[in-house]
Scaffold this active site. Sequence first.
Site, PDB file in Angstrom:
ATOM      1  CB  CYS A 135      85.919  92.822 -63.074  1.00  0.00           C
ATOM      2  SG  CYS A 135      85.679  92.373 -64.797  1.00  0.00           S
ATOM      3  CG  HIS A 163      90.181  90.491 -62.590  1.00  0.00           C
ATOM      4  ND1 HIS A 163      89.086  90.125 -61.841  1.00  0.00           N
ATOM      5  CD2 HIS A 163      89.725  90.689 -63.843  1.00  0.00           C
ATOM      6  CE1 HIS A 163      88.007  90.091 -62.604  1.00  0.00           C
ATOM      7  NE2 HIS A 163      88.350  90.430 -63.836  1.00  0.00           N
ATOM      8  CD  GLU A 179      90.387  89.273 -58.603  1.00  0.00           C
ATOM      9  OE1 GLU A 179      90.789  90.457 -58.610  1.00  0.00           O
ATOM     10  OE2 GLU A 179      89.533  88.831 -59.397  1.00  0.00           O
TER      11      GLU A 179
END
Lengths: 79, 221
Positions: B86, B194, B196
């Site tokens: 990002c 994302h 994660e």
Amino acid sequence: MKAIVYIRLKTEVLDPQGQAIESALKNLGESTINNIRQGKLIEMDIEAKNIKDAEEKIEKITKSLLANTVIEEYSIEIS
Amino acid sequence: MNVTIIRFPGTNCDLDTANAVKKVLGIEPKIISCKENKIPKSDLIIIPGGFSYGDYLRSGAIAAREPIMDDLELKGNQGVYIIGICNGFQILTERKLLPGSLLKNSSLKFISKNVELKITRNDTYFTSKYQTNEIVNIPIAHHDGNFFADQDTLDSIEANNQVAFRYLNPVNGSLNNIAGLYNKNLNILGLMPHPERAVDIRTGTKDGSRVFESALNFYST
């Protein structure tokens, strides 16, 4: 000396913010204004020997930081 | 395997990223400040998401010129693996470690939702645990994710097979639906989604885990 750097998106890059401003003007009944493109203005004081020296310095910092030349074009004004 | 996460003022995904690394890989990553001069010896360096320096000037522009980025660039050129997620992706393009740039979303809206992505290739450090052309579900959360490059650059990205992930459906105006891409040497990956945030099924999807598992897989094969 004073320097002003004008930065705008290149013409081939879509400017949705400019389009949004234009659409707001249309909502206000303004129909004679078209093709709005928006950008930014960065002004600064600069210590330089002469205008040429100032232009060179400003060009350097514009290329290295102020503008991203992948998407933006710029012009410099010294006074 | 040594993992380092770089934190800038305004970074806000550093702890989520560290948590994902711990959960998926069982490794304690080092989180370092961007004010450090050197990045410790690392196999993988992660620049997490957020709003470094408040997105002032342009997203990622100020962070990309921090002194620590000199060391990151050096390590990237030496072949150390780097992921920018990002805002990390924006920082890598601003640093010119990845081609192109990320403009405001064409809708001018901040978009936060799960999106379907297509895995373009699975022969890289970051994607060996996926299948080529597999569709995965990973969240995005960004305002400036609209990938742009001039035609020559775009042609070269495609010719070199540098696209890592594509949005299955147009979401933010990105050219060729590019959601993530590699440098030419395939050791640097930048992506807007994302991974994660997609490592535990309790948050809806764990399709992001395999980015980290792929990295670990590299050392076990």
